[in-house]
Write a protein that holds these residues in place. Structure first.
Motif, mmCIF file in Angstrom:
data_model
loop_
_atom_site.group_PDB
_atom_site.id
_atom_site.type_symbol
_atom_site.label_atom_id
_atom_site.label_comp_id
_atom_site.label_asym_id
_atom_site.label_seq_id
_atom_site.Cartn_x
_atom_site.Cartn_y
_atom_site.Cartn_z
ATOM 1 N N PRO A 33 0.805 -1.229 0.000
ATOM 2 C CA PRO A 33 0.000 0.000 0.000
ATOM 3 C C PRO A 33 0.837 1.277 0.000
ATOM 4 O O PRO A 33 0.330 2.340 -0.406
ATOM 5 C CB PRO A 33 -0.832 -0.117 1.283
ATOM 6 C CG PRO A 33 -0.155 -1.126 2.128
ATOM 7 C CD PRO A 33 0.558 -2.051 1.201
ATOM 8 N N PHE A 34 2.097 1.188 0.436
ATOM 9 C CA PHE A 34 2.937 2.392 0.420
ATOM 10 C C PHE A 34 3.283 2.816 -1.009
ATOM 11 O O PHE A 34 3.620 3.968 -1.247
ATOM 12 C CB PHE A 34 4.217 2.157 1.223
ATOM 13 C CG PHE A 34 4.022 2.310 2.703
ATOM 14 C CD1 PHE A 34 3.759 3.551 3.256
ATOM 15 C CD2 PHE A 34 4.097 1.222 3.556
ATOM 16 C CE1 PHE A 34 3.566 3.698 4.619
ATOM 17 C CE2 PHE A 34 3.904 1.352 4.907
ATOM 18 C CZ PHE A 34 3.634 2.605 5.451
ATOM 19 N N GLU A 36 1.282 3.193 -3.386
ATOM 20 C CA GLU A 36 0.231 4.100 -3.856
ATOM 21 C C GLU A 36 0.500 5.542 -3.418
ATOM 22 O O GLU A 36 0.179 6.492 -4.140
ATOM 23 C CB GLU A 36 -1.116 3.585 -3.315
ATOM 24 C CG GLU A 36 -2.331 4.395 -3.687
ATOM 25 C CD GLU A 36 -2.677 5.438 -2.635
ATOM 26 O OE1 GLU A 36 -3.172 6.508 -3.030
ATOM 27 O OE2 GLU A 36 -2.431 5.210 -1.441
ATOM 28 N N ARG A 40 0.508 9.617 -5.541
ATOM 29 C CA ARG A 40 -0.432 10.706 -5.268
ATOM 30 C C ARG A 40 0.149 12.067 -5.677
ATOM 31 O O ARG A 40 1.363 12.213 -5.828
ATOM 32 C CB ARG A 40 -0.742 10.776 -3.762
ATOM 33 C CG ARG A 40 -1.444 9.558 -3.225
ATOM 34 C CD ARG A 40 -1.769 9.767 -1.759
ATOM 35 N NE ARG A 40 -2.291 8.542 -1.169
ATOM 36 C CZ ARG A 40 -2.687 8.434 0.093
ATOM 37 N NH1 ARG A 40 -2.620 9.472 0.903
ATOM 38 N NH2 ARG A 40 -3.148 7.290 0.558
ATOM 39 N N LYS A 44 2.697 12.305 0.501
ATOM 40 C CA LYS A 44 3.080 12.451 1.900
ATOM 41 C C LYS A 44 1.931 12.030 2.792
ATOM 42 O O LYS A 44 0.784 12.375 2.527
ATOM 43 C CB LYS A 44 3.375 13.938 2.141
ATOM 44 C CG LYS A 44 4.405 14.237 3.202
ATOM 45 C CD LYS A 44 4.674 15.739 3.195
ATOM 46 C CE LYS A 44 5.669 16.140 4.234
ATOM 47 N NZ LYS A 44 7.030 15.737 3.969
#
Lengths: 324, 183
Positions: A33-34, A36, A40, A44
């Motif tokens: 999941p990191f 994703e 963005r 952050k």
């Protein structure tokens, strides 16, 4: 950041050898999941807001240091970079004194790269802060091993059963050691290939297959992890010449085309193009070298997150039913 | 000691509550234009999917469905236990200028919703954000209130409200437990 005993990885990440397969899988699962977050617009999250992390890089590094720095900043930690040149180390300060002084400034984590094998362990035994090994001598480079595992798992959807050959300067490579430990713990078949002079004497104890011809390694492997020829660590006499090394062990397009099947290409970088790997392989369709770089940030975010979290006594107190 | 349990909503009551909530979402938004429904991991996502399906059936409109995992936005990293699991976040459309409905299973302290609002703000600037919850159990620690509620349940501190969903728990229900079962 004081949840050491309860944290799922313990206080420090010093290598993949001490970790269980469950701990390694937890890091890889957490890294997913990191990924994703880096896609963005605002790359952050506030997870480590208020935490201070010192990057102690006593050995030259660009990509690992930047990758850790990205990971730290994307988790909103405050970061300080210290290199040996220009620091008190040049004036003779010991590693422990440097770290203790930093710790007295209330830091939470130290990421250390050092030319001496065992430096990370030495530091971790003497300070309270979490210590992450970013490469110690010829010992381990655990986050590189983890990002390699994540890249392989992304591609093959599993690690168990895949065949990975580590090619080149295994003797001087901490990446090779972390890869061998990590891959074997997760059930991969591991081999090495390179000139005998660049394989450790104790290679048999690692229980890996050894190929003396790169053609045989390519035929056997699902993936080749091609190591950089570490010219700076070599004394004279390991190989006759770079040209000859390339001729005998270099991974070229022609060699891959002659192979019986497609082989995934990994390289921890920086690459010596035209020595251990040819440009058309490094930039070719089977190369996942840039995916490794992307995954490096996600894996390091996962490690920072997992080392920082979780005090069970507080978790117990926080329970009260239902969603919060 | 086993916890004393009572069923607050059975499967039919959960279904009725969700259908009513779907209608209220459409009414609140005066239709489905610019609407995005986002569930909070984990059970909020399943409930959000049901709401989207219900709205699509009755309004013949396709409403984007997203998922938010707020783990990284929590204000209590030290209390999340020794195996903090991060789930996926997926916002399927640009939220700028859109009407977003956040869906969760239980509203309690309000801290999860605060984290969800913070996370959503990192994806853009919605025109309006509404909150829909299946259960409002009271006990707020932050000034956050829901816009759409399936059922309000009076709970004493120490009681648990668990929403079970078919997709994860093999049945739909809302269960009130008097005390925690020992670990």
């Amino acid at each position: 950041m004081s949840g050491h005993a309860a944290a799922p990885l313990g206080k420090d990440l010093l290598g993949l050898e001490p970790l269980t397969s469950e701990q390694i899988t937890l890091i890889l699962d957490t890294a997913e999941p990191f990924k994703e977050i880096s896609e963005r617009v605002i790359k952050k999250v506030p997870t480590l807001r208020g935490a201070t992390i010192v990057n102690l890089f006593f050995e030259a590094s660009t990509r690992t240091r930047i990758s850790f720095e990205f990971a730290e900043k994307r988790l909103s930690a405050d970061t300080v970079n210290v290199a040996s040149t220009g620091s008190s180390v040049q004036k003779g300060e010991t590693l422990v004194d440097t770290a203790r002084n930093l710790e007295a400034m209330r830091i939470d984590m130290v990421v250390i790269r050092h030319g001496a094998s065992g430096a990370a362990q030495f530091l971790a035994d003497r300070i309270e802060s979490n210590v992450i090994n970013a490469g110690d001598g010829m010992h381990e480079h655990p986050t590189q091993g983890l990002l390699d595992l994540l890249t392989l798992r992304d591609h093959f959807k599993r690690i168990a059963g895949i065949k990975v050959c580590i090619v080149g300067d295994v003797l001087h490579s901490r990446v090779a050691r972390s890869n061998i430990w990590g891959l074997k713990k997760l059930g991969a078949h591991v081999a090495v290939c390179g000139p005998r002079s660049l394989l450790p004497n104790a290679i048999d104890e690692l229980d890996v297959e050894v190929f003396e011809r790169i053609e045989d390694a390519i035929d056997w492997a699902d993936a080749l992890n091609i190591l950089r020829l570490q010219l700076e660590r070599m004394q004279a006499g390991y190989i006759p010449s770079l040209r000859e090394y390339n001729r005998v062990f270099g991974v070229s397009r022609e060699r891959l085309e002659r192979a019986s099947r497609d082989v995934l290409i990994l390289h921890p970088g920086p690459m010596n193009r035209g020595v251990e790997i040819d440009s058309d392989v490094a930039d070719g369709p089977f190369s996942v070298i840039l995916d490794q770089v992307t995954n490096g940030v996600a894996v390091r975010m996962a490690v920072l997150y997992l080392l920082s979290g979780g005090k069970p006594e507080l978790a117990e107190a926080a329970k009260g039913g239902g969603s919060r | 000691m086993p916890a004393k349990q009572s069923t607050v909503l059975d499967a039919r009551a959960v279904d009725r509550a969700l259908r009513r909530m779907a209608d209220e979402i459409v009414e609140l938004n005066a239709g489905t234009d610019d609407l995005i429904i986002v569930g909070i991991q984990r059970r909020g996502v399943q409930l959000a999917a049901r709401l989207v399906s219900s709205i699509s059936d009755r309004e013949k409109a396709k409403v984007p469905l997203g998922a938010l995992d707020i783990t990284l936005y929590r204000d209590d990293l030290q209390t999340v236990g020794p195996r903090p699991v991060v789930g996926p976040t997926n916002i399927p459309a640009d939220v700028d200028g859109r009407a977003v409905v956040i869906v969760d299973d239980v509203l309690y302290t309000g801290r999860t919703v605060r984290a969800a609002l913070d996370e959503l703000a990192d994806f853009g600037r919605p025109k309006r954000i509404a909150l829909a919850v299946l259960i409002d159990r009271g006990g707020r620690e932050l000034p956050i209130q829901p816009d759409i509620v399936g059922k309000r349940v009076e709970c004493a501190p120490g009681q648990r409200v668990d929403v079970l969903v078919q997709e994860l728990d093999q049945r739909d229900a809302v269960i009130l437990s008097d005390r925690e079962e020992p670990a």
